[in-house]
Motif scaffolding. Structure first.
Motif, PDB file in Angstrom:
ATOM      1  N   GLN A   5       0.817  -1.204   0.000  1.00  0.00           N
ATOM      2  CA  GLN A   5       0.000   0.000   0.000  1.00  0.00           C
ATOM      3  C   GLN A   5       0.858   1.263   0.000  1.00  0.00           C
ATOM      4  O   GLN A   5       0.494   2.264  -0.602  1.00  0.00           O
ATOM      5  CB  GLN A   5      -0.914   0.005   1.222  1.00  0.00           C
ATOM      6  N   ALA A   6       1.978   1.240   0.703  1.00  0.00           N
ATOM      7  CA  ALA A   6       2.805   2.431   0.834  1.00  0.00           C
ATOM      8  C   ALA A   6       3.510   2.790  -0.460  1.00  0.00           C
ATOM      9  O   ALA A   6       3.680   3.978  -0.784  1.00  0.00           O
ATOM     10  CB  ALA A   6       3.829   2.229   1.950  1.00  0.00           C
ATOM     11  N   LEU A   7       3.948   1.787  -1.222  1.00  0.00           N
ATOM     12  CA  LEU A   7       4.709   2.056  -2.434  1.00  0.00           C
ATOM     13  C   LEU A   7       3.812   2.598  -3.545  1.00  0.00           C
ATOM     14  O   LEU A   7       2.616   2.328  -3.593  1.00  0.00           O
ATOM     15  CB  LEU A   7       5.434   0.787  -2.889  1.00  0.00           C
ATOM     16  N   LEU A   8       4.435   3.347  -4.442  1.00  0.00           N
ATOM     17  CA  LEU A   8       3.682   3.994  -5.511  1.00  0.00           C
ATOM     18  C   LEU A   8       3.566   3.104  -6.743  1.00  0.00           C
ATOM     19  O   LEU A   8       4.552   2.525  -7.195  1.00  0.00           O
ATOM     20  CB  LEU A   8       4.373   5.303  -5.915  1.00  0.00           C
ATOM     21  N   GLY A   9       2.370   3.027  -7.273  1.00  0.00           N
ATOM     22  CA  GLY A   9       2.136   2.331  -8.531  1.00  0.00           C
ATOM     23  C   GLY A   9       1.910   3.340  -9.640  1.00  0.00           C
ATOM     24  O   GLY A   9       1.948   4.552  -9.412  1.00  0.00           O
ATOM     25  N   PRO A  10       1.653   2.863 -10.868  1.00  0.00           N
ATOM     26  CA  PRO A  10       1.467   3.775 -12.004  1.00  0.00           C
ATOM     27  C   PRO A  10       0.380   4.826 -11.777  1.00  0.00           C
ATOM     28  O   PRO A  10       0.589   6.015 -12.063  1.00  0.00           O
ATOM     29  CB  PRO A  10       1.082   2.823 -13.141  1.00  0.00           C
ATOM     30  N   ALA A  11      -0.775   4.407 -11.249  1.00  0.00           N
ATOM     31  CA  ALA A  11      -1.871   5.355 -11.023  1.00  0.00           C
ATOM     32  C   ALA A  11      -1.493   6.384  -9.957  1.00  0.00           C
ATOM     33  O   ALA A  11      -1.826   7.571 -10.079  1.00  0.00           O
ATOM     34  CB  ALA A  11      -3.140   4.602 -10.622  1.00  0.00           C
ATOM     35  N   ASP A  12      -0.794   5.921  -8.900  1.00  0.00           N
ATOM     36  CA  ASP A  12      -0.379   6.834  -7.830  1.00  0.00           C
ATOM     37  C   ASP A  12       0.571   7.911  -8.354  1.00  0.00           C
ATOM     38  O   ASP A  12       0.450   9.091  -8.012  1.00  0.00           O
ATOM     39  CB  ASP A  12       0.331   6.052  -6.711  1.00  0.00           C
ATOM     40  N   VAL A  13       1.526   7.495  -9.170  1.00  0.00           N
ATOM     41  CA  VAL A  13       2.514   8.435  -9.706  1.00  0.00           C
ATOM     42  C   VAL A  13       1.828   9.492 -10.569  1.00  0.00           C
ATOM     43  O   VAL A  13       2.077  10.694 -10.440  1.00  0.00           O
ATOM     44  CB  VAL A  13       3.594   7.689 -10.521  1.00  0.00           C
ATOM     45  N   ARG A  14       0.942   9.041 -11.435  1.00  0.00           N
ATOM     46  CA  ARG A  14       0.245   9.992 -12.316  1.00  0.00           C
ATOM     47  C   ARG A  14      -0.668  10.925 -11.512  1.00  0.00           C
ATOM     48  O   ARG A  14      -0.787  12.115 -11.814  1.00  0.00           O
ATOM     49  CB  ARG A  14      -0.549   9.238 -13.380  1.00  0.00           C
ATOM     50  N   GLU A  15      -1.289  10.386 -10.491  1.00  0.00           N
ATOM     51  CA  GLU A  15      -2.180  11.195  -9.645  1.00  0.00           C
ATOM     52  C   GLU A  15      -1.389  12.269  -8.899  1.00  0.00           C
ATOM     53  O   GLU A  15      -1.804  13.428  -8.828  1.00  0.00           O
ATOM     54  CB  GLU A  15      -2.921  10.291  -8.657  1.00  0.00           C
ATOM     55  N   LEU A  16      -0.253  11.884  -8.343  1.00  0.00           N
ATOM     56  CA  LEU A  16       0.596  12.847  -7.629  1.00  0.00           C
ATOM     57  C   LEU A  16       1.099  13.927  -8.584  1.00  0.00           C
ATOM     58  O   LEU A  16       1.106  15.117  -8.250  1.00  0.00           O
ATOM     59  CB  LEU A  16       1.786  12.123  -6.982  1.00  0.00           C
ATOM     60  N   ALA A  17       1.541  13.512  -9.756  1.00  0.00           N
ATOM     61  CA  ALA A  17       2.051  14.469 -10.736  1.00  0.00           C
ATOM     62  C   ALA A  17       0.955  15.446 -11.154  1.00  0.00           C
ATOM     63  O   ALA A  17       1.189  16.661 -11.272  1.00  0.00           O
ATOM     64  CB  ALA A  17       2.605  13.734 -11.953  1.00  0.00           C
ATOM     65  N   ALA A  18      -0.239  14.935 -11.357  1.00  0.00           N
ATOM     66  CA  ALA A  18      -1.353  15.795 -11.759  1.00  0.00           C
ATOM     67  C   ALA A  18      -1.711  16.779 -10.657  1.00  0.00           C
ATOM     68  O   ALA A  18      -1.961  17.966 -10.920  1.00  0.00           O
ATOM     69  CB  ALA A  18      -2.564  14.938 -12.120  1.00  0.00           C
ATOM     70  N   ALA A  19      -1.708  16.301  -9.414  1.00  0.00           N
ATOM     71  CA  ALA A  19      -2.043  17.172  -8.282  1.00  0.00           C
ATOM     72  C   ALA A  19      -1.040  18.305  -8.123  1.00  0.00           C
ATOM     73  O   ALA A  19      -1.385  19.415  -7.699  1.00  0.00           O
ATOM     74  CB  ALA A  19      -2.110  16.346  -7.003  1.00  0.00           C
ATOM     75  N   LEU A  20       0.210  18.025  -8.479  1.00  0.00           N
ATOM     76  CA  LEU A  20       1.267  19.035  -8.367  1.00  0.00           C
ATOM     77  C   LEU A  20       1.448  19.816  -9.661  1.00  0.00           C
ATOM     78  O   LEU A  20       2.326  20.691  -9.738  1.00  0.00           O
ATOM     79  CB  LEU A  20       2.591  18.350  -8.001  1.00  0.00           C
ATOM     80  N   ASN A  21       0.645  19.455 -10.663  1.00  0.00           N
ATOM     81  CA  ASN A  21       0.757  20.085 -11.980  1.00  0.00           C
ATOM     82  C   ASN A  21       2.173  19.932 -12.540  1.00  0.00           C
ATOM     83  O   ASN A  21       2.767  20.873 -13.076  1.00  0.00           O
ATOM     84  CB  ASN A  21       0.373  21.573 -11.910  1.00  0.00           C
ATOM     85  N   ILE A  22       2.701  18.728 -12.362  1.00  0.00           N
ATOM     86  CA  ILE A  22       4.070  18.435 -12.804  1.00  0.00           C
ATOM     87  C   ILE A  22       4.039  17.608 -14.071  1.00  0.00           C
ATOM     88  O   ILE A  22       3.357  16.576 -14.150  1.00  0.00           O
ATOM     89  CB  ILE A  22       4.852  17.687 -11.709  1.00  0.00           C
ATOM     90  N   ARG A  23       4.742  18.082 -15.071  1.00  0.00           N
ATOM     91  CA  ARG A  23       4.942  17.320 -16.296  1.00  0.00           C
ATOM     92  C   ARG A  23       6.426  16.999 -16.385  1.00  0.00           C
ATOM     93  O   ARG A  23       7.258  17.917 -16.380  1.00  0.00           O
ATOM     94  CB  ARG A  23       4.500  18.134 -17.514  1.00  0.00           C
ATOM     95  N   PRO A  24       6.782  15.731 -16.419  1.00  0.00           N
ATOM     96  CA  PRO A  24       8.203  15.356 -16.466  1.00  0.00           C
ATOM     97  C   PRO A  24       8.925  16.088 -17.587  1.00  0.00           C
ATOM     98  O   PRO A  24       8.426  16.185 -18.714  1.00  0.00           O
ATOM     99  CB  PRO A  24       8.160  13.847 -16.726  1.00  0.00           C
ATOM    100  N   THR A  25      10.111  16.627 -17.268  1.00  0.00           N
ATOM    101  CA  THR A  25      10.860  17.410 -18.249  1.00  0.00           C
ATOM    102  C   THR A  25      12.147  16.720 -18.649  1.00  0.00           C
ATOM    103  O   THR A  25      12.815  16.087 -17.826  1.00  0.00           O
ATOM    104  CB  THR A  25      11.224  18.804 -17.689  1.00  0.00           C
ATOM    105  N   LYS A  26      12.505  16.850 -19.926  1.00  0.00           N
ATOM    106  CA  LYS A  26      13.779  16.314 -20.400  1.00  0.00           C
ATOM    107  C   LYS A  26      14.939  17.100 -19.813  1.00  0.00           C
ATOM    108  O   LYS A  26      16.028  16.568 -19.588  1.00  0.00           O
ATOM    109  CB  LYS A  26      13.830  16.374 -21.928  1.00  0.00           C
ATOM    110  N   THR A  27      14.704  18.397 -19.537  1.00  0.00           N
ATOM    111  CA  THR A  27      15.767  19.247 -18.993  1.00  0.00           C
ATOM    112  C   THR A  27      16.323  18.680 -17.692  1.00  0.00           C
ATOM    113  O   THR A  27      17.528  18.642 -17.470  1.00  0.00           O
ATOM    114  CB  THR A  27      15.246  20.671 -18.731  1.00  0.00           C
ATOM    115  N   LEU A  28      15.408  18.227 -16.815  1.00  0.00           N
ATOM    116  CA  LEU A  28      15.831  17.658 -15.540  1.00  0.00           C
ATOM    117  C   LEU A  28      15.976  16.142 -15.606  1.00  0.00           C
ATOM    118  O   LEU A  28      16.265  15.496 -14.607  1.00  0.00           O
ATOM    119  CB  LEU A  28      14.822  18.029 -14.439  1.00  0.00           C
ATOM    120  N   GLY A  29      15.773  15.584 -16.809  1.00  0.00           N
ATOM    121  CA  GLY A  29      15.919  14.141 -16.973  1.00  0.00           C
ATOM    122  C   GLY A  29      14.939  13.350 -16.139  1.00  0.00           C
ATOM    123  O   GLY A  29      15.275  12.304 -15.594  1.00  0.00           O
TER     124      GLY A  29
END
Length: 290
Positions: A5-29
């Motif tokens: 339960q504690a570890l992040l799965g695909p849905a968790d990662v996308r949900e967290l990114a969306a909540a933070l309005n984060i789009r993975p960037t190539k600049t930061l790799g």
């Protein structure tokens, strides 16, 4: 809360990114790990335990952090991205509240960080962007002598270069400089599908254990100067490649012969101990030690 339960799965990662309005960037790799089995494997191969203080570089959304926290004394996470640095303690408090006091987040550039809060770090465990992987590892090993081992996930090509042996076509500056600090080896492949977004390259694990630097009267900076010069023109013989370093080709040959190295050899044939010997014989005396 259990490990699964504690570890992040695909849905968790996308949900967290969306909540933070984060789009993975190539600049930061940024390629976030979305597979719980992969982070468990990293922690297992890293061979960390309850006495370890782990430095994690670029924790991102916390996939690896959440796997490390139950196993170690403390995780010091170095994150350059402000929103990610601010969100990580919140994620840990929500998913593993009983472990929240083991996490310290440092908002800094891992290639420049000069000190870390709390106990001295004992291990480096990280998923590193390919464009900064080698500089980050070398900087942290130089800055924190207490780091006795590391397990980093990097682009497969970078992993090959970090662990290449003398005589290999991909043996070069990263291989030699890392060998100054200890022994690096490949510790297994990592598939593309464990990341979001999916990268267009494969990854690999590199395990490292600190050792004793080669015996030499030269400083590390002086030895590394020889390494840089030798591989700046890797197709040339050492006599030619080190001419600028020594002041002339003849002076380079003299230094090489004094070190017991054939001037007709190329840098890719030498181990770190040979470079350390050459550095002792720079004409005109050594530069000031670090």
């Amino acid at each position: 809360m259990g490990d699964t339960q504690a570890l992040l799965g695909p849905a968790d990662v996308r949900e967290l990114a969306a909540a933070l309005n984060i789009r993975p960037t190539k600049t930061l790799g940024q390629n976030f790990v979305i597979d719980a089995n992969t982070v468990r494997r990293i922690v297992r191969v890293a061979d960390v335990g309850p006495d370890d203080v782990v430095v994690e570089v670029g924790p991102g959304l916390g996939s690896l952090t959440l796997a490390l926290l139950p196993e170690v004394r403390q995780v010091t996470a170095v994150e350059i991205d402000p929103p990610l640095a601010a969100a990580l303690p919140v994620t840990v408090a929500a998913r593993a509240p009983e472990l929240a006091d083991r996490l310290t987040v440092v908002r800094d550039d891992a290639m420049r960080v000069a000190e870390l809060p709390g106990p001295a770090p004992t291990a480096l465990v990280a998923n590193l962007p390919y464009n900064v992987a080698v500089p980050v590892v070398l900087h942290l090993l130089a800055t924190f002598p207490s780091l006795t081992r590391a397990l980093v996930m990097v682009q497969a090509e970078v992993a090959d270069r970090m662990t290449a042996a003398p005589g290999s076509k991909i043996y070069g500056v990263p291989s030699v400089k890392l060998a100054w600090y200890g022994d690096a080896r490949r510790a297994g492949p990592v598939g593309r599908a464990v990341f979001w977004p999916v990268p267009n390259v494969d990854s690999g694990l590199v395990a490292f254990r600190r050792g004793v630097p080669p015996e030499t009267t030269a400083s590390r900076a002086e030895v590394f100067a020889v390494v840089d010069a030798a591989f700046a023109q890797r197709r040339k013989t050492l006599r030619a490649a080190l001419a600028g370093w020594a002041g002339s080709a003849a002076a380079a040959e003299e230094a090489l012969r004094a070190a017991g190295v054939d001037p007709k050899m190329r840098g890719e044939a030498l181990d770190v101990a040979a470079f350390a010997r050459i550095a002792q014989y720079r004409p005109g005396g050594a530069t000031e030690p670090e």
